[in-house]
Design a protein around this motif. Structure first.
Motif, PDB file in Angstrom:
ATOM      1  N   GLN A  98     -23.614 -71.420  -0.006  1.00 24.49           N
ATOM      2  CA  GLN A  98     -24.381 -71.163   0.233  1.00 24.49           C
ATOM      3  C   GLN A  98     -24.725 -70.021  -0.774  1.00 24.49           C
ATOM      4  OE1 GLN A  98     -25.703 -69.777   4.163  1.00 24.49           O
ATOM      5  NE2 GLN A  98     -27.890 -70.104   3.524  1.00 24.49           N
ATOM      6  N   GLU A  99     -23.162 -69.286  -0.658  1.00 26.46           N
ATOM      7  CA  GLU A  99     -23.565 -67.833  -1.063  1.00 26.46           C
ATOM      8  C   GLU A  99     -22.444 -67.359  -2.130  1.00 26.46           C
ATOM      9  OE1 GLU A  99     -22.602 -65.151   2.058  1.00 26.46           O
ATOM     10  OE2 GLU A  99     -24.224 -65.248   3.355  1.00 26.46           O
ATOM     11  N   GLY A 100     -21.547 -69.357  -2.453  1.00 23.57           N
ATOM     12  CA  GLY A 100     -20.976 -68.900  -3.894  1.00 23.57           C
ATOM     13  C   GLY A 100     -19.803 -67.958  -4.090  1.00 23.57           C
ATOM     14  N   TRP A 101     -19.211 -68.099  -2.558  1.00 26.95           N
ATOM     15  CA  TRP A 101     -17.922 -67.851  -2.848  1.00 26.95           C
ATOM     16  C   TRP A 101     -16.226 -68.487  -2.131  1.00 26.95           C
ATOM     17  CZ3 TRP A 101     -16.113 -67.196   2.587  1.00 26.95           C
ATOM     18  CH2 TRP A 101     -17.256 -66.880   3.135  1.00 26.95           C
ATOM     19  N   TYR A 102     -15.334 -68.024  -2.105  1.00 34.36           N
ATOM     20  CA  TYR A 102     -14.043 -68.712  -1.796  1.00 34.36           C
ATOM     21  C   TYR A 102     -13.013 -67.721  -0.963  1.00 34.36           C
ATOM     22  CZ  TYR A 102      -9.694 -70.335  -2.676  1.00 34.36           C
ATOM     23  OH  TYR A 102      -7.765 -71.061  -2.059  1.00 34.36           O
ATOM     24  N   GLN A 103     -12.607 -68.068   0.435  1.00 36.09           N
ATOM     25  CA  GLN A 103     -12.011 -67.004   0.909  1.00 36.09           C
ATOM     26  C   GLN A 103     -10.369 -67.736   1.563  1.00 36.09           C
ATOM     27  OE1 GLN A 103     -14.041 -64.655   4.063  1.00 36.09           O
ATOM     28  NE2 GLN A 103     -14.721 -63.458   2.764  1.00 36.09           N
ATOM     29  N   ARG A 104      -9.671 -66.965   1.019  1.00 37.21           N
ATOM     30  CA  ARG A 104      -8.220 -68.026   2.091  1.00 37.21           C
ATOM     31  C   ARG A 104      -7.399 -67.036   2.893  1.00 37.21           C
ATOM     32  NH1 ARG A 104      -2.572 -67.749  -0.307  1.00 37.21           N
ATOM     33  NH2 ARG A 104      -3.898 -66.748  -2.412  1.00 37.21           N
ATOM     34  N   SER A 105      -6.903 -67.017   4.200  1.00 39.65           N
ATOM     35  CA  SER A 105      -6.381 -65.984   4.682  1.00 39.65           C
ATOM     36  C   SER A 105      -5.547 -67.148   5.758  1.00 39.65           C
ATOM     37  CB  SER A 105      -7.995 -65.568   6.634  1.00 39.65           C
ATOM     38  OG  SER A 105      -8.285 -66.721   6.930  1.00 39.65           O
ATOM     39  N   PHE A 106      -4.715 -66.006   5.999  1.00 39.39           N
ATOM     40  CA  PHE A 106      -3.183 -66.784   6.657  1.00 39.39           C
ATOM     41  C   PHE A 106      -2.494 -65.532   7.535  1.00 39.39           C
ATOM     42  CE2 PHE A 106      -2.493 -66.402   1.808  1.00 39.39           C
ATOM     43  CZ  PHE A 106      -0.910 -65.518   2.383  1.00 39.39           C
ATOM     44  N   VAL A 142     -12.785 -79.327   7.576  1.00 43.29           N
ATOM     45  CA  VAL A 142     -13.563 -79.408   8.651  1.00 43.29           C
ATOM     46  C   VAL A 142     -15.160 -80.075   8.385  1.00 43.29           C
ATOM     47  CG1 VAL A 142     -14.340 -77.360  10.503  1.00 43.29           C
ATOM     48  CG2 VAL A 142     -12.295 -77.819   9.418  1.00 43.29           C
ATOM     49  N   PRO A 143     -16.408 -80.936   9.024  1.00 43.17           N
ATOM     50  CA  PRO A 143     -17.429 -80.761   8.914  1.00 43.17           C
ATOM     51  C   PRO A 143     -18.284 -79.354   8.949  1.00 43.17           C
ATOM     52  CG  PRO A 143     -16.976 -82.200  10.473  1.00 43.17           C
ATOM     53  CD  PRO A 143     -15.453 -81.482   9.587  1.00 43.17           C
ATOM     54  N   ASN A 144     -19.064 -78.906   8.212  1.00 39.42           N
ATOM     55  CA  ASN A 144     -19.994 -77.848   8.016  1.00 39.42           C
ATOM     56  C   ASN A 144     -21.441 -78.141   7.357  1.00 39.42           C
ATOM     57  OD1 ASN A 144     -20.814 -74.921   7.398  1.00 39.42           O
ATOM     58  ND2 ASN A 144     -19.508 -73.995   9.246  1.00 39.42           N
ATOM     59  N   ASN A 145     -22.312 -77.566   8.068  1.00 37.39           N
ATOM     60  CA  ASN A 145     -23.002 -77.811   7.334  1.00 37.39           C
ATOM     61  C   ASN A 145     -23.866 -76.645   5.593  1.00 37.39           C
ATOM     62  OD1 ASN A 145     -24.760 -79.602   8.925  1.00 37.39           O
ATOM     63  ND2 ASN A 145     -25.784 -77.750   9.939  1.00 37.39           N
ATOM     64  N   TRP A 146     -22.958 -75.672   5.649  1.00 40.89           N
ATOM     65  CA  TRP A 146     -22.536 -74.946   4.206  1.00 40.89           C
ATOM     66  C   TRP A 146     -21.630 -74.208   3.803  1.00 40.89           C
ATOM     67  CZ3 TRP A 146     -26.347 -74.649   0.585  1.00 40.89           C
ATOM     68  CH2 TRP A 146     -28.308 -74.351   1.619  1.00 40.89           C
ATOM     69  N   SER A 147     -20.705 -74.774   4.521  1.00 40.89           N
ATOM     70  CA  SER A 147     -19.306 -74.226   3.757  1.00 40.89           C
ATOM     71  C   SER A 147     -18.203 -75.838   3.841  1.00 40.89           C
ATOM     72  CB  SER A 147     -18.582 -73.154   4.801  1.00 40.89           C
ATOM     73  OG  SER A 147     -18.775 -72.192   4.773  1.00 40.89           O
ATOM     74  N   ILE A 148     -16.852 -75.493   3.293  1.00 41.18           N
ATOM     75  CA  ILE A 148     -15.849 -76.278   2.607  1.00 41.18           C
ATOM     76  C   ILE A 148     -14.769 -75.454   3.059  1.00 41.18           C
ATOM     77  CG2 ILE A 148     -14.431 -78.081   1.689  1.00 41.18           C
ATOM     78  CD1 ILE A 148     -17.303 -79.458   2.007  1.00 41.18           C
ATOM     79  N   ILE A 149     -13.985 -76.040   4.648  1.00 43.44           N
ATOM     80  CA  ILE A 149     -13.299 -75.110   5.344  1.00 43.44           C
ATOM     81  C   ILE A 149     -12.341 -76.657   5.740  1.00 43.44           C
ATOM     82  CG2 ILE A 149     -12.858 -74.447   7.361  1.00 43.44           C
ATOM     83  CD1 ILE A 149     -15.720 -73.924   7.558  1.00 43.44           C
ATOM     84  N   GLU A 209     -12.015 -70.801   3.147  1.00 45.16           N
ATOM     85  CA  GLU A 209     -13.629 -71.580   3.062  1.00 45.16           C
ATOM     86  C   GLU A 209     -14.291 -71.659   1.683  1.00 45.16           C
ATOM     87  OE1 GLU A 209     -17.996 -70.379   5.349  1.00 45.16           O
ATOM     88  OE2 GLU A 209     -15.511 -69.184   5.861  1.00 45.16           O
ATOM     89  N   LEU A 210     -15.274 -72.718   1.295  1.00 49.43           N
ATOM     90  CA  LEU A 210     -15.752 -73.052   0.050  1.00 49.43           C
ATOM     91  C   LEU A 210     -17.268 -72.084   0.864  1.00 49.43           C
ATOM     92  CD1 LEU A 210     -16.136 -72.377  -2.998  1.00 49.43           C
ATOM     93  CD2 LEU A 210     -15.922 -75.272  -3.248  1.00 49.43           C
ATOM     94  N   ASN A 211     -17.882 -70.872   0.894  1.00 53.70           N
ATOM     95  CA  ASN A 211     -19.466 -71.158   1.089  1.00 53.70           C
ATOM     96  C   ASN A 211     -20.051 -71.292   0.305  1.00 53.70           C
ATOM     97  OD1 ASN A 211     -22.042 -69.674   1.156  1.00 53.70           O
ATOM     98  ND2 ASN A 211     -20.440 -68.801   3.390  1.00 53.70           N
TER      99      ASN A 211
END
Length: 764
Positions: free
Chosen positions: A118-126, A7-14, A114-116
């Motif tokens: 800007q802040e250096g963290w990775y999240q996954r949800s489902f 997903v296009p996003n300025n600060w995250s890989i989604i 999401e790989l944020n």
């Protein structure tokens, strides 16, 4: 067709939505690292689908025995490779007795990663429906601490949706892992000790042969109602290389229960072996004192400091903005310049291809990024890495190839200075890498103004390299010039050619540059000169012989086309342009036989044009245009190192649409998987080329006569862009839009900068 699910996003890989066939690609794209260790974005819980497990520790490697059918004298005995390290992230999860496994769930909805950056963290949800009909929501946060670089942290949250549930968390540490790319299906680790205390566990393992010893550790906390619960493991299971804890938690419908897991590595290169577990305990004590949330807050601050200097902003083009930040983020995750023993592997901490070793990519592509976005000490450490391995480079040339008198051939691939690549046409023919190492010394001095490295260390490297080129050249009676035979240039789709123009040119340049530095050190650093000359035993007769070789180097040239030829015989090929190729035949390295590729005119990456990039000031713009127009139509860009050079040169020629296209290709090479190989890992070193595409390409940054020059250009797709460079301890910020260029300076000095040929004094 390229992949298009990020997903296009300025600060995250989604990523949104679960697709089993892209799990491996996402494991690469969402990788995390902190310079000391890293890991692919594997699921914490059990996953029986296709996956590429990968955790890596900087500097820990193994000499996997070389596997070739036909041994030749000079072959290295092993291919050193980064090791898949013990796994500390694993947390198997059971819900009412059934294992959570996304490959076996009845339904998966609202899957999101999401790989944020800007802040250096990775999240996954489902949300998932298990085979036993229990519906759960899962939310996982993970990061590797920049402040405590032996530590990683995971918060794994489970919420039953349609019923009460017994949730069992089974965190583990497992040293019984294998490399996906092992040659002989060897085990690389032996487990020495398994120890546990309350909620902590430690597995000490040692690599075979190289004898790196690592304590892999974990400490767990169960969270109920947002508070740490006094829950001890109901079971501790020890296997020969693995330890697993089991925690049982009763969760009512809608109630979130979670496990916080701290883990990581202490290694024998940083601690005495007998203190590895006590060092791990100290790390865990710091982590638990701070707690997960404070550690995450510190992570955000640490990344903010990195971005303050290294960020590039792009207005009006989200995909371009996302691409450059992804590249800058991964470069900083891979190497931060804290440890001069380390270097930058082409895959970083994201995969095993290329063995995680050092290539010429560091000198040719990465040093400019680190010089400009860190301080000069980081780049100097990368130069010192090669100086520290000079003796092995000399040994490589003398023992393996029969050179003499201190000639040095740096390895194509290395961990510790020894050559560990096992393809002859690469290992002993792609010798141009020697030139990139010398060029990096020149480039460092040109940019930083720090000459001290050359008399202290660099001159010895330059002399060893010059001796190699002098001995490698052969005098041709028929040409009455010196030739260099049997080489592979940067374009690896040509092997064992004669007189590769780039190789010949950089050989001549290296000799001339070494001679010039010898004269400078002799006149200005007399004590260093005497020390070095007594060590290398260099005399005037040898120097004159060097100069004779450089002055009489042969360069293949076509009068018909008015261009230097990539190598002898290039025009004998059937010159069919890439645009006339059937798209179904691309990429040719996956569709064609090697024989067909070698007989084709197709160029894997910038070769002759690489020389025009390095030595731009030696040629007119008209010559660049002529060579660009001749070679680019035959270039398939199947090396990650290719599009950035072409982007910079297209920008220099004012061809902004072409420059922009190449920029997008280099910046989104992995995000859009241009080369259909992102599942193997990311292209870390080429990411520095993406930075160069903007700063040197669109920004037109050059250093000439000790001054910073800019010739800014802007793609029509952008509203504006900005970047910073640390030039000789002055932070220069450049902001460009379609109507003006603004330059500001932070620091204690005013700086005269040349913008579009006009001098401008920029005050701090």
């Amino acid at each position: 067709m390229n992949q298009d699910y990020i997903v296009p996003n300025n600060w995250s890989i989604i990523e949104e939505g679960f697709e089993a066939d892209r799990v491996k690609s996402s494991e690469s794209l969402f990788s995390i690292g902190n310079g000391a260790m890293g890991q692919r974005a594997n699921f914490e819980e059990q996953y029986s689908g296709a996956t590429f497990q990968g955790s890596y520790i900087a500097g820990v490697y193994y000499p996997d025995k070389t596997k070739v059918g036909w041994w030749k004298n000079g072959y290295p005995e092993y291919f050193a490779k980064v090791l898949n390290a013990p796994n500390w992230i694993g947390i198997h999860v059971e819900i009412n007795g059934e294992s959570l496994d996304l490959a076996k769930c009845k339904a998966i909805t609202n899957f999101r990663r999401e790989l944020n950056m800007q802040e250096g963290w990775y999240q996954r949800s489902f949300e998932a429906t298990l085979q036993n009909e229990v519906e759960i929501a899962v939310h996982v946060t993970r990061f590797l601490s920049l402040d405590l670089d032996e530590l990683g942290a995971i918060k794994y949250e489970v919420t039953p949706i349609n019923s009460d549930a017994k949730v069992v968390f089974k965190p583990y540490v497992d040293a019984g892992i294998e490399n996906e790319d092992t040659n002989w299906e060897e085990k690389f680790w032996e487990t020495l000790e398994i120890k546990n205390e309350e909620n902590s566990a430690f597995v000490v393992a040692r690599t075979l042969k190289t004898k790196f010893t690592v304590a892999t550790f974990m400490q767990n906390q169960i969270i109920v109602n947002n508070e740490i619960a006094d829950v001890k493991p109901v079971e501790v299971t020890k296997e020969p290389s693995k330890i697993t804890f089991s925690y049982e938690v009763a969760a009512t419908q809608g109630q979130t229960v979670s496990i916080q897991k701290f883990g990581g590595y202490t290694i024998s290169t940083n601690h005495k072996e007998e203190y590895l577990i006590s060092a791990a305990k100290q790390v865990l004590a710091q982590a638990t004192t701070l707690g997960f949330n404070a550690l995450l807050d510190n992570q955000k601050l640490a990344w903010a400091k990195i971005w303050e200097m290294s960020d590039i902003t792009i207005e009006g083009d989200t995909k371009a903005q996302q691409g450059i930040r992804f590249n800058i983020f991964q470069l900083n995750q891979t190497y931060l310049g804290k440890d001069s023993r380390l270097n930058i592997g082409p895959k970083g901490f994201t995969g095993e291809k290329y063995g995680g070793s050092t290539y010429w990519d560091t000198e040719a592509y990465c040093i400019p990024f680190y010089m400009a976005t860190k301080d000069q000490n980081v780049a100097r450490s990368l130069l010192e890495y090669r100086y520290n391995q000079l003796d092995k480079a000399i040994e490589n040339a003398e023992r393996n190839l029969g050179f003499k008198n201190g000639a040095a051939l740096y390895p194509m691939v290395t961990m510790n200075g020894e050559e560990c690549h096992n393809e002859w046409e690469i290992t002993f023919e792609e010798i141009h890498r020697n030139g990139a190492i010398a060029f990096a010394i020149y480039n460092y001095h040109r940019f930083t103004g720090d000459y001290s490295y050359i008399p202290e260390k660099g001159l010895e490297v330059l002399i060893g390299i010059a001796r190699f080129w002098h001995q490698r050249a052969t005098f041709s009676s028929s040409k009455n010039q010196f030739v260099i035979l049997g080489v592979t240039g940067p374009n690896e789709y040509e092997n064992n050619v004669n007189n590769n123009w780039y190789t010949n040119y950089i050989a001549k340049w290296c000799i001339n540059y070494a001679c010039a530095q010898i004269e400078k050190v002799k006149s200005e650093y007399a004590a260093d000169y005497e020390r070095i000359m007594s060590k290398v035993n260099l005399n005037d007769a040898e120097l004159q012989s060097w100069k004779n070789t450089a002055d009489n180097m042969y360069f293949p040239f076509s009068e018909e086309y008015g261009v230097f030829l990539q190598q002898d015989g290039f025009l004998d090929k059937e010159l069919v342009k890439v645009s006339d190729l059937d798209p179904s035949q691309r990429p040719i390295n996956q569709k064609w036989s090697w024989d067909r590729i070698l007989r084709s005119p197709y160029i894997k990456q910038a070769d002759t044009l690489q020389g025009f990039y390095f030595f731009e000031e030696d040629f007119t713009k008209e010559a660049l245009e002529r060579h660009f127009d001749f070679y680019e139509p035959f270039t398939v860009h199947e090396s990650s190192l290719s599009p950035c050079v072409h982007s910079i040169q297209a920008a220099a020629l004012g061809r902004m649409e072409q420059a922009y296209t190449f920029y997008l290709r280099t910046s989104r090479l992995d995000l859009d998987d241009y080369n259909k190989e992102v599942h193997e890992g990311l292209h870390i070193t080429s990411m520095a080329g993406t930075w160069m595409s903007i700063v040197e390409g669109f920004g037109g940054m050059r250093v000439k006569n000790n001054q910073l020059h800019f010739e800014p250009r802007i793609p029509e797709q952008w509203k504006g862009y900005s970047f910073k460079v640390n030039f000789r301890n002055a932070i220069v910020k450049v902001a460009v839009n379609h109507t003006e260029t603004k330059v500001e300076v932070e620091g204690n000095q005013d700086v005269e900068i040349i913008i579009n040929g006009a001098a401008q004094l920029v005050k701090n």
